[in-house]
Scaffold this active site. Sequence first.
Site, PDB file in Angstrom:
ATOM      1  N   ASP A 128      41.246  34.192  39.424  1.00 51.90           N
ATOM      2  CA  ASP A 128      40.456  33.420  38.474  1.00 51.90           C
ATOM      3  C   ASP A 128      40.186  32.037  39.089  1.00 51.90           C
ATOM      4  O   ASP A 128      39.767  31.956  40.245  1.00 51.90           O
ATOM      5  CB  ASP A 128      41.199  33.344  37.128  1.00 51.90           C
ATOM      6  CG  ASP A 128      40.367  32.792  35.997  1.00 51.90           C
ATOM      7  OD1 ASP A 128      39.631  33.569  35.362  1.00 51.90           O
ATOM      8  OD2 ASP A 128      40.441  31.570  35.737  1.00 51.90           O
ATOM      9  N   ASP A 255      38.749  44.928  35.138  1.00 56.78           N
ATOM     10  CA  ASP A 255      38.310  43.552  34.886  1.00 56.78           C
ATOM     11  C   ASP A 255      36.785  43.520  34.887  1.00 56.78           C
ATOM     12  O   ASP A 255      36.165  43.661  35.946  1.00 56.78           O
ATOM     13  CB  ASP A 255      38.859  42.603  35.948  1.00 56.78           C
ATOM     14  CG  ASP A 255      38.411  41.165  35.726  1.00 56.78           C
ATOM     15  OD1 ASP A 255      37.937  40.860  34.612  1.00 56.78           O
ATOM     16  OD2 ASP A 255      38.526  40.353  36.654  1.00 56.78           O
ATOM     17  N   HIS A 285      42.032  41.628  33.708  1.00 53.39           N
ATOM     18  CA  HIS A 285      41.744  40.390  34.434  1.00 53.39           C
ATOM     19  C   HIS A 285      43.026  39.738  34.949  1.00 53.39           C
ATOM     20  O   HIS A 285      43.074  39.264  36.077  1.00 53.39           O
ATOM     21  CB  HIS A 285      40.983  39.430  33.521  1.00 53.39           C
ATOM     22  CG  HIS A 285      40.564  38.162  34.191  1.00 53.39           C
ATOM     23  ND1 HIS A 285      39.699  38.134  35.270  1.00 53.39           N
ATOM     24  CD2 HIS A 285      40.898  36.863  33.946  1.00 53.39           C
ATOM     25  CE1 HIS A 285      39.512  36.876  35.662  1.00 53.39           C
ATOM     26  NE2 HIS A 285      40.227  36.099  34.882  1.00 53.39           N
TER      27      HIS A 285
END
Length: 305
Positions: A128, A255, A285
């Site tokens: 991320d 994801d 995710h």
Amino acid sequence: MKVLRTPEDRFAALEEDWPASYAEVSDPDDPPEAALRMAYVDLGPRSVEAPVALLLHGEPTWSFLYRDVVADLVARGVRCVVPDLVGFGRSDKPVRVADHSYARHVEWVRELVVDVLDLHDVVLVGQDWGGLIGLRLVAEHPERFAAVVAANTGLPTGERDMPEVWWDFRRAVERAEVLDVGRLVASGCARPLRPGAREAYDAPFPDEAFKAGPRAMPLLVPTRPDDPATAANRAAWERLARWERPFLTAFSDLDPITGAMAPVLRRTVPGAAGLEHPVVTGAGHFLQEDDGPALAAAVATVLDL
């Protein structure tokens, strides 16, 4: 810059946690006396021969996210440095959304890695925002890094639209009167959170005044070609296109946000050629929550452990 500091008793009841170390990092727009306190976990051997992994979390988590990965890697003899981004975890929390910028977050992590800890031969593990920040560091300071593991992340320049599910997430964060951080993390996992984990993700944020970081980060993702961060990210892509050290993608199969970036990274970065890039199956995710050992195994692969 006005900042808040989460009381330590918010973390006292966590069963899966490590003691934190602290460093001072500066705001490039403020005088030196305006330093911020940045927390990080530093576990594992300190010998010169020991490999070093820098594990960077994203939105809206903190170093707690990597607890399974770190436990596995430390057992393999890896030194693990796991910062809390400014505004998250035990790190200081600027109170205004406007106090956060992409450039500032890159600089804060750079100060910790280069100026404070003076790390070398580092394996970046970025997921991320940990990848958005970490890939910039790799591109801008390649002499510090030996390898990269990119996990559910990317390096956007605003020239390709983000998926609709990400826009839904951004709108939800913008509009929420009360931002339920633990719920956001749970919704990004394919498997139920373990007992106590949701409380751990809520712990850094006693009330809404502490949540400028989680509210800011979706707004900082470049979504148009003239975004303030686009030029630096384009330059980073140009440097990564010459990166020949190991570059492993470890993306999960469930994801919907970042999946399209894995083949782009593998096509662009020369160091990705010839590697077997794992797919973490049955994970969302936050693959560290869903299957931390699988991500640790990917890191071990580039370390030849």
